[in-house]
Design an enzyme around this catalytic site. Sequence first.
Site, PDB file in Angstrom:
ATOM      1  N   CYS A   1       9.591  -7.360   0.086  1.00 26.52           N
ATOM      2  CA  CYS A   1      10.331  -8.406   0.778  1.00 26.52           C
ATOM      3  C   CYS A   1      10.573  -7.975   2.217  1.00 26.52           C
ATOM      4  CB  CYS A   1      11.658  -8.661   0.070  1.00 26.52           C
ATOM      5  SG  CYS A   1      12.704  -9.864   0.947  1.00 26.52           S
TER       6      CYS A   1
ATOM      7  N   GLY B   1     -17.872   6.031   2.566  1.00 25.70           N
ATOM      8  CA  GLY B   1     -17.905   4.578   2.622  1.00 25.70           C
ATOM      9  C   GLY B   1     -16.988   3.942   3.632  1.00 25.70           C
TER      10      GLY B   1
ATOM     11  N   ASN C   1      -8.502   2.015   1.064  1.00 31.19           N
ATOM     12  CA  ASN C   1      -8.615   0.886   0.157  1.00 31.19           C
ATOM     13  C   ASN C   1      -7.270   0.553  -0.479  1.00 31.19           C
ATOM     14  OD1 ASN C   1     -11.322   1.044   0.767  1.00 31.19           O
ATOM     15  ND2 ASN C   1     -11.843   2.171  -1.085  1.00 31.19           N
TER      16      ASN C   1
ATOM     17  N   HIS D   1      -3.359   2.376   3.577  1.00 31.82           N
ATOM     18  CA  HIS D   1      -3.084   0.978   3.899  1.00 31.82           C
ATOM     19  C   HIS D   1      -2.277   0.276   2.815  1.00 31.82           C
ATOM     20  CE1 HIS D   1      -6.829   1.100   6.704  1.00 31.82           C
ATOM     21  NE2 HIS D   1      -5.753   1.605   7.271  1.00 31.82           N
TER      22      HIS D   1
ATOM     23  N   CYS E   1      16.671 -11.805  -2.780  1.00 27.16           N
ATOM     24  CA  CYS E   1      17.405 -12.385  -1.647  1.00 27.16           C
ATOM     25  C   CYS E   1      16.797 -13.680  -1.125  1.00 27.16           C
ATOM     26  CB  CYS E   1      17.493 -11.366  -0.505  1.00 27.16           C
ATOM     27  SG  CYS E   1      15.950 -11.152   0.404  1.00 27.16           S
TER      28      CYS E   1
END
Length: 299
Positions: free
Chosen positions: A143, A234, A118, A135, A197
């Site tokens: 960036c 889950g 999650n 994840h 940047c």
Amino acid sequence: MQMRPTLSWTPPAGLRPGSTDPEPVADALRSGGVLVLSGAGLSTESGIPDYRGEGGSLRRHTPMTYQEFTAGAQARRRYWARSHLGWRTFGRARPNAGHRAVAAFGRRGLLSGVITQNVDGLHQAAGSAGVVELHGSLERVVCLSCGSFEPRREVARRLAEANPGFEPVAAALNPDGDADLTDEQVGDFRVVPCARCAGVLKPDVVFFGESVPPGRVEDCRALVADAGSLLVLGSSLTVMSGLRFVRQAARAGKPVLIVNNDPTRGDEHALTRVALPLGPTLTALADRLDVPLDEDAAT
């Protein structure tokens, strides 16, 4: 060629049905050294939908892939408009009883670690320490040009300034914090660049079609190797990012236990799959093991 997300998995014939007896999970917790691997189903009781369960978002929504996101400005405009709106709701989500139970097991010393698929940060909000975010996290933005990070709340502030009056009503929220909007609702939403940047910004999460950083995978493999057992909470385990750790544990002869209402791709490797709701089941296990939940973590 763009990769598409894995949308479904069909249980093979002969897969044994789920159990309603959580005692094997209690036994594993009593023994200690349990490594938790959690998925989107753990957060549904906090108001965040899952991908593949009953009413899951993949029944109506295909997530943005990394290839789409990096291919063009229009795809990024659509993503950021939807994500900016979804972030407001996502950010208000609070840990539920399942998250609090996992944190309580950790405080009692019953767990060897927590890996979560999650991106919502609810394990940490509940008090779990040392969580590996497989994840990534929606709390950060990266960036793609210079690699610098920026807090999501700061990017949200800049997006709000760039898009005054952007208040569409979303049809639904998705597990990745993405809200369902039509192209008309997205309109000419303005995407902000990297403050350092002026490069392309992306939430620091692993999109479908993108690989989990190798170092993070190796950290998780080491956690599996050191664990006494693996407890999946889950997750359908449809994608390989989580399933590989179930297979690793099974190959090493470590018990794999799953709490998930629906069949999973890892059931064949599991000692048991408990087909019961997560919050009540984990709360009952905490009561059975005399592990108090920290109710303050929910507020």
